[in-house]
Design an enzyme around this catalytic site. Structure first.
Site, PDB file in Angstrom:
ATOM      1  N   THR A   3       9.706  21.631 -54.174  1.00 51.21           N
ATOM      2  CA  THR A   3       9.229  20.485 -54.999  1.00 51.21           C
ATOM      3  C   THR A   3      10.188  19.216 -54.922  1.00 51.21           C
ATOM      4  O   THR A   3       9.874  18.314 -55.642  1.00 51.21           O
ATOM      5  CB  THR A   3       9.333  21.017 -56.473  1.00 51.21           C
ATOM      6  N   ASP A   8       4.767  20.837 -64.741  1.00 53.13           N
ATOM      7  CA  ASP A   8       4.089  20.515 -63.398  1.00 53.13           C
ATOM      8  C   ASP A   8       4.157  21.537 -62.442  1.00 53.13           C
ATOM      9  O   ASP A   8       3.385  22.053 -61.860  1.00 53.13           O
ATOM     10  CB  ASP A   8       4.496  19.096 -62.946  1.00 53.13           C
ATOM     11  N   GLU A  16      17.609  21.239 -61.423  1.00 53.55           N
ATOM     12  CA  GLU A  16      17.809  20.045 -60.438  1.00 53.55           C
ATOM     13  C   GLU A  16      18.756  20.482 -59.421  1.00 53.55           C
ATOM     14  O   GLU A  16      18.562  19.913 -58.297  1.00 53.55           O
ATOM     15  CB  GLU A  16      18.221  18.869 -61.445  1.00 53.55           C
ATOM     16  N   ARG A  64      17.503  20.232 -55.614  1.00 48.64           N
ATOM     17  CA  ARG A  64      17.868  19.200 -54.847  1.00 48.64           C
ATOM     18  C   ARG A  64      19.120  19.622 -53.926  1.00 48.64           C
ATOM     19  O   ARG A  64      19.224  19.470 -52.677  1.00 48.64           O
ATOM     20  CB  ARG A  64      18.563  18.117 -55.751  1.00 48.64           C
ATOM     21  N   GLU A 123       5.100  11.445 -55.567  1.00 49.79           N
ATOM     22  CA  GLU A 123       4.072  12.425 -55.974  1.00 49.79           C
ATOM     23  C   GLU A 123       2.898  11.991 -55.158  1.00 49.79           C
ATOM     24  O   GLU A 123       2.114  12.749 -54.398  1.00 49.79           O
ATOM     25  CB  GLU A 123       3.811  12.863 -57.370  1.00 49.79           C
TER      26      GLU A 123
END
Length: 666
Positions: A655, A430, A297, A301, A566
């Site tokens: 992502t 994913d 994360e 981010r 998404e």
């Protein structure tokens, strides 16, 4: 004394036990007491029953075994950290030096050159249209590679000596927004919110003129300002806004929403908001905190957000902060297998797996490569790319795959897949598939092993996970558990249509684009067939004809909506590559439903618990950072008719929707 026969030669030996002393200085009775005690203990021992003696012997044997196991564990742990240096030295001999590169710019003939691929040069575009495609990526003024690398080594030297004994403050359980929340605070900022009113425009460094925006984009800007209003008023400098209680949620304590939204503000042309946020980054953002952060994360981010903002603004402040957090995340890779731990304390440099397991999720360890590779390119410091490349090579070498599909977990000690037999493109797996393609694109389409893995995985999806629903024949991606198919699809899987379309755009088979079109229709129906027009977190598809049943069914525990990006992301890619305006219309419908059911009047947007109840969607009192960092950004790009607004031949999105430059082939 023993006296032998008088006919034999003999030696006389006299044993005076009374003269033996443990103390060494007294030849009196101390020694005899010692031996008497020993004989007494022996008699006591012989008086015990056989059962009692066996119990005592077992107890001491148990203690010995426990001690041996503890010693082995400590030795292995020590080797995990001490063996790294020699192995890395060997790897460094095999990797050419990475030098920072810049976008080809005619006015900058003296740009830094090196073995590492440069950024793709800009293509000639219509001069009447302003665009992000003309952004020049410039190194920070008077910040040569040598200084950046020296700063990296200096931090590493200082960091290695400080706070080694500090312990982590808290454990965070997360997967893209699902966290255990710590105590909330109520601190309020003193800054005053800018009132909307002036016409917005996209005007970034390197543009010839601002990009003219349309009414739908204006609606996105208004939504962003409303969300930012709540964050600034009630959660300034904190991680996440709690819009209903006018408070905030602290996850890492690093201003997560603010950092995630920096490049969104640049793309939306919100100069004043950006400058206020930049001032906070300059004066308040401090990574030297005794706090555990999640490697994945934090990378996507924070590191991704800072790198993207550096490229779009040209301000070296963001690169300096990116180098700082990048260094602090590196201890996560100090594991026996070099598969990184999930958590690292960025103040003390102590990394560890979750408290309940030694596993990391496959998506976490294989979806940090774009960011660390770019950090190496900019700084010339090989450690970042070396660490993440080793992870990918190791994962590719493992057994346990199923036609390119990977299990969800990997053990950081053994380096092997665990929980074998379960395959999904949803949570915990994913972005592994997404980053296979995007690393290949980022590196100038040279790393063919990544492309092969991606193509194999898509074939595995088609072979094992693809089905059609009833009655509408919607194409969807399910899950496979120990040979049994499950008609379950996470909203997270809706990244796949966009990734497939991106692959087709870069020259892969046209069949990928056709599959992308079929899947984005399904993702839209996951919104359209629900009462609020908003998708739940997970849906189940009917695969057998049943009268009166919809294609999509929702379980009680899956009815929540977290403001996820998404589907909007994939709509953006499909519109960008096909020009079909129905994708813009679908996005506009979804944005209106976000405004209707998740907007909080006092500022901000809230996740909701029940997408099936328009009368009471049950707000969750939380605005995820990715709503500003991803969802609204993709809405804005989707509604833009300027195909050069973040040109997809020059940028690749991580992502978390942070655009990073594509490297030109060497």
């Amino acid at each position: 004394m023993y006296t032998p026969s008088s006919k034999q030669d003999f030696f006389a030996v006299t044993l005076n036990l009374g003269e033996r002393s443990l103390g060494g200085g007294d030849s009196g009775g101390g020694g005899s007491k010692y031996w008497r005690r020993r004989r007494l203990c022996w008699r006591k021992w012989k008086q015990l029953s056989r059962l009692q003696r066996n119990i005592i012997l077992f107890f001491f044997a148990f203690l010995a075994v426990c001690g041996l196991i503890s010693y082995i564990n400590m030795a292995n742990h020590g080797r995990a950290f001490t063996s790294r240096s020699s192995e890395d030295q060997k790897i460094e001999l095999e990797i050419p030096e990475l030098n920072p590169a810049v976008l080809a710019a005619p006015q900058k003939a003296d740009a830094i050159q090196g073995d590492f691929p440069e950024i793709l040069p800009q293509k000639n575009r219509n001069p009447r249209r302003g665009r992000l495609g003309n952004l020049q990526i410039k190194p920070p003024p008077e910040e040569p590679k040598e200084r950046l690398y020296d700063d990296t080594k200096r931090w590493e030297d200082e960091h290695g000596q400080a706070n080694k004994g500090n312990k982590s403050e808290k454990t965070i359980i997360s997967w893209r927004g699902a966290v255990i929340e710590p105590d909330q605070g109520t601190e309020m900022p003193s800054n005053k919110m800018q009132e909307p009113g002036q016409k917005s425009s996209v005007e970034l460094k390197g543009q010839k003129k601002p990009v003219v925006i349309n009414e739908r984009q204006e609606a996105v800007i208004e939504a962003f300002r409303h969300a930012w209003k709540g964050y600034k008023k009630f959660a300034w400098g904190h991680d996440e806004l709690k819009p209903l209680t006018h408070s905030f949620n602290e996850w890492f304590g690093l201003g997560l929403t603010l950092i995630d939204a920096l490049d969104t503000m640049l793309i939306l042309g919100l100069k004043e908001e950006f400058e206020e946020a930049k001032a906070w980054v300059k004066t308040e953002l401090n990574f030297g905190k005794n706090v555990d952060v999640n490697l994945f994360e934090s990378t996507i981010r924070i590191l991704g957000g800072l790198l993207s903002t550096y490229h779009l603004s040209g301000d070296s402040l963001f690169l300096e902060k990116a180098i700082d957090i990048g260094n602090r995340l590196m201890p996560a890779f100090n594991t026996p297998s070099r598969i990184p731990y999930s958590d690292v304390n960025i103040g003390s440099g102590v990394a560890h797996p979750p408290r309940w397991t030694s596993d990391s999720t496959v998506a976490e360890v294989t979806s940090i490569q774009l960011e660390f590779r770019e950090l190496s390119r900019l700084t010339g410091d090989r450690r970042f790319q070396t660490a993440v490349d080793k992870v990918m090579k190791h994962v590719h070498s493992l057994s346990g795959k199923n036609d390119g599909l990977v299990p969800m977990f990997i053990n950081t000690n053994s380096g092997l897949f665990t929980h074998l037999g379960v395959y999904t493109l949803g949570a915990r797996a994913d972005s592994y598939y997404e980053y296979l393609l995007k690393q290949w694109i980022q590196g100038g389409k040279k790393e063919n092993e990544l492309l092969e893995e991606y193509i194999n995985a898509i074939e595995g999806v088609k072979r094992h996970l693809l089905r059609k629903s009833e009655p509408s024949k919607l194409t969807f991606v399910g899950e496979l558990a120990h040979g049994r198919f499950k008609a379950k699809m996470d909203h997270l899987v809706c990244f796949l249509p966009g990734t497939l379309a991106l692959g087709a755009h870069t020259g892969l088979t046209a069949e990928h684009m056709e599959l992308a079109k079929a899947l984005i229709e399904t993702c839209y129906q996951m919104y359209h067939q629900i009462e609020t027009g908003l998708s739940p977190e997970i849906v189940y598809f009917n695969i057998h004809p049943q009268e009166g049943h919809k294609d999509v069914e929702v379980k009680f525990s899956d009815r929540h909506n977290l403001l996820r990006p998404e589907t909007i992301e994939s709509l953006f890619y499909l519109y960008r590559f096909t020009g079909d305006k129905k994708y813009q219309d679908w996005g506009w419908e979804i944005l209106q439903n976000f405004n209707k059911y998740t907007r909080v009047p006092t500022g901000g947007y809230s996740s909701i618990n029940n997408v099936q109840n328009p009368g009471n969607p049950q707000p969750r009192d939380k605005m995820e950072s990715f709503f500003l960092g991803e969802t609204l950004k993709y809405f804005f790009l989707l509604f833009s008719d300027d195909m050069d607004l973040i040109n997809l031949d020059q940028y690749v999105f991580n992502t978390e929707a942070h655009p990073l430059p594509i490297w030109a082939p060497a």
